[in-house]
Scaffold this motif. Structure first.
Motif, PDB file in Angstrom:
ATOM      1  N   LYS A 110      15.610  77.941  55.539  1.00 46.16           N
ATOM      2  CA  LYS A 110      16.033  78.574  56.791  1.00 46.16           C
ATOM      3  C   LYS A 110      15.085  79.706  57.181  1.00 46.16           C
ATOM      4  O   LYS A 110      14.688  79.833  58.341  1.00 46.16           O
ATOM      5  N   GLY A 111      14.715  80.522  56.194  1.00 38.98           N
ATOM      6  CA  GLY A 111      13.808  81.632  56.477  1.00 38.98           C
ATOM      7  C   GLY A 111      12.448  81.145  56.950  1.00 38.98           C
ATOM      8  O   GLY A 111      11.867  81.697  57.903  1.00 38.98           O
ATOM      9  N   LEU A 112      11.901  80.127  56.292  1.00 40.75           N
ATOM     10  CA  LEU A 112      10.605  79.581  56.699  1.00 40.75           C
ATOM     11  C   LEU A 112      10.663  78.983  58.105  1.00 40.75           C
ATOM     12  O   LEU A 112       9.737  79.157  58.903  1.00 40.75           O
ATOM     13  N   GLN A 113      11.774  78.299  58.408  1.00 41.20           N
ATOM     14  CA  GLN A 113      11.911  77.695  59.732  1.00 41.20           C
ATOM     15  C   GLN A 113      11.952  78.776  60.820  1.00 41.20           C
ATOM     16  O   GLN A 113      11.332  78.624  61.886  1.00 41.20           O
ATOM     17  N   MET A 114      12.650  79.869  60.550  1.00 39.71           N
ATOM     18  CA  MET A 114      12.687  80.982  61.503  1.00 39.71           C
ATOM     19  C   MET A 114      11.298  81.585  61.670  1.00 39.71           C
ATOM     20  O   MET A 114      10.906  81.973  62.778  1.00 39.71           O
ATOM     21  N   LEU A 115      10.539  81.660  60.580  1.00 43.75           N
ATOM     22  CA  LEU A 115       9.178  82.186  60.632  1.00 43.75           C
ATOM     23  C   LEU A 115       8.307  81.283  61.507  1.00 43.75           C
ATOM     24  O   LEU A 115       7.547  81.770  62.369  1.00 43.75           O
ATOM     25  N   VAL A 116       8.407  79.972  61.291  1.00 39.17           N
ATOM     26  CA  VAL A 116       7.639  79.003  62.072  1.00 39.17           C
ATOM     27  C   VAL A 116       8.018  79.061  63.546  1.00 39.17           C
ATOM     28  O   VAL A 116       7.166  78.922  64.431  1.00 39.17           O
ATOM     29  N   ASP A 117       9.305  79.297  63.814  1.00 42.05           N
ATOM     30  CA  ASP A 117       9.790  79.353  65.202  1.00 42.05           C
ATOM     31  C   ASP A 117       9.388  80.636  65.915  1.00 42.05           C
ATOM     32  O   ASP A 117       9.692  80.811  67.104  1.00 42.05           O
ATOM     33  N   VAL A 119      10.362  83.842  65.232  1.00 44.51           N
ATOM     34  CA  VAL A 119      11.393  84.877  65.347  1.00 44.51           C
ATOM     35  C   VAL A 119      10.770  86.227  65.024  1.00 44.51           C
ATOM     36  O   VAL A 119       9.964  86.361  64.100  1.00 44.51           O
ATOM     37  N   GLU A 120      11.129  87.248  65.814  1.00 43.44           N
ATOM     38  CA  GLU A 120      10.594  88.597  65.610  1.00 43.44           C
ATOM     39  C   GLU A 120      10.931  89.109  64.205  1.00 43.44           C
ATOM     40  O   GLU A 120      12.023  88.835  63.692  1.00 43.44           O
ATOM     41  N   PRO A 121      10.004  89.859  63.578  1.00 49.18           N
ATOM     42  CA  PRO A 121      10.225  90.320  62.200  1.00 49.18           C
ATOM     43  C   PRO A 121      11.547  91.040  61.967  1.00 49.18           C
ATOM     44  O   PRO A 121      12.236  90.767  60.983  1.00 49.18           O
ATOM     45  N   GLU A 122      11.926  91.958  62.842  1.00 47.20           N
ATOM     46  CA  GLU A 122      13.164  92.707  62.634  1.00 47.20           C
ATOM     47  C   GLU A 122      14.391  91.817  62.819  1.00 47.20           C
ATOM     48  O   GLU A 122      15.402  91.994  62.140  1.00 47.20           O
ATOM     49  N   THR A 123      14.296  90.869  63.757  1.00 49.02           N
ATOM     50  CA  THR A 123      15.393  89.914  63.938  1.00 49.02           C
ATOM     51  C   THR A 123      15.506  89.014  62.714  1.00 49.02           C
ATOM     52  O   THR A 123      16.606  88.720  62.236  1.00 49.02           O
ATOM     53  N   LEU A 124      14.347  88.607  62.210  1.00 50.60           N
ATOM     54  CA  LEU A 124      14.312  87.785  60.993  1.00 50.60           C
ATOM     55  C   LEU A 124      14.970  88.534  59.832  1.00 50.60           C
ATOM     56  O   LEU A 124      15.798  87.975  59.109  1.00 50.60           O
ATOM     57  N   ARG A 125      14.595  89.809  59.655  1.00 50.81           N
ATOM     58  CA  ARG A 125      15.180  90.612  58.585  1.00 50.81           C
ATOM     59  C   ARG A 125      16.698  90.725  58.743  1.00 50.81           C
ATOM     60  O   ARG A 125      17.448  90.519  57.785  1.00 50.81           O
ATOM     61  N   GLY A 224       9.038  89.114  51.649  1.00 55.96           N
ATOM     62  CA  GLY A 224       7.824  88.332  51.794  1.00 55.96           C
ATOM     63  C   GLY A 224       7.704  87.698  53.165  1.00 55.96           C
ATOM     64  O   GLY A 224       6.635  87.763  53.805  1.00 55.96           O
ATOM     65  N   LEU A 225       8.790  87.110  53.649  1.00 59.60           N
ATOM     66  CA  LEU A 225       8.753  86.450  54.954  1.00 59.60           C
ATOM     67  C   LEU A 225       8.531  87.452  56.078  1.00 59.60           C
ATOM     68  O   LEU A 225       7.771  87.181  57.030  1.00 59.60           O
TER      69      LEU A 225
END
Length: 247
Positions: A110-117, A119-125, A224-225
């Motif tokens: 899920k985290g990698l998919q959000m990274l590929v998509d 998603v802004e770093p703070e939103t990802l966090r 890391g992500l």
């Protein structure tokens, strides 16, 4: 396979059985169907009354972690994250898309998919922190099922002993039945105290430790992500994540 857990279970069983033999009580003294019914079945009923169905199901799933915990290799995780960072630096975030399907861990995928998509770093966090907290809370509640069993079992052991002594009192006119009756009464106490202190409570403590460690692994991946999303140098990411090795 957790050898220490298996060794602990075996040693606990040997201590109880060996102690019974050493004291001259014999193996037959350790088996009593009525005591089993009162303590083990009664404890299961109390736990079911306390827990919701999803929590109880999760507790049954976590039980295997006692002897077969999830992989625990933070060095491998760090190496994997650094490899992702190198790929992202050379090919861009879209270069990580092929990695998503290879992940057996739902959280990492899920985290990698959000990274590929993108998603802004703070939103990802923020989103992954919610995921970590929710998973840790659900697993901790499941571990508390075993903790609750460790609380109820000794009490039900006392209930079994009292019921056994009540039965003995009815046979006071026949002295030949008193010894065996009293011994059977206290078998319930053994079931309650032994199951709580040799199984339920240690299992709950071990599961909680595994859950905390697993949450730490999730936080490592999260950092890391987010660092990859910020476009940080892989070497700097490796140095930063190295701090998790001391946790």
């Amino acid at each position: 396979m957790d050898i220490l857990s298996l060794a602990g279970l075996v040693l606990a069983l040997v201590a109880i059985v060996g102690g019974s033999l050493a004291k001259g009580a014999g193996l037959s003294a350790l088996w009593n169907f009525a005591a089993f019914l009162i303590v083990i079945v009664g404890t299961t009923g109390a736990v079911l009354l306390q827990s919701g169905l999803p929590t109880f199901k999760r507790a049954l799933q976590l039980a295997r972690w006692i002897v077969q915990p999830p992989p625990d290799d933070r060095k491998r995780l760090i190496a994997q994250v650094v490899d992702w960072a190198g790929t992202a630096r050379k090919q861009g975030l879209l270069g990580l898309e092929s990695q998503v399907a290879r992940q057996s861990d739902r959280f990492i995928a899920k985290g990698l998919q959000m990274l590929v998509d993108g998603v802004e770093p703070e939103t990802l966090r923020h989103m992954l922190e919610i995921e970590i907290a929710a998973e840790e809370h659900a697993d901790t509640q499941a571990a508390k099922v075993f903790e609750a069993a460790g609380v109820y079992a000794p009490t039900l052991g006392i209930v079994g002993a009292v019921l056994g002594l009540m039965s003995v009192m009815k046979n006071l006119a026949d002295p030949s039945k008193l010894g065996s009756g009293i011994a059977a009464a206290f078998t319930a106490t053994i079931y309650g105290i032994a199951s709580a202190n040799c199984l339920f409570l240690p299992a709950a403590s071990k599961l909680k430790a595994i859950i905390r460690r697993r949450a730490g692994d999730r936080e490592l991946v999260l950092e890391g992500l987010v660092s990859i999303a910020h476009g940080e140098n892989p070497r700097n990411i490796e140095l930063r994540l190295g701090g998790f090795l001391h946790g």
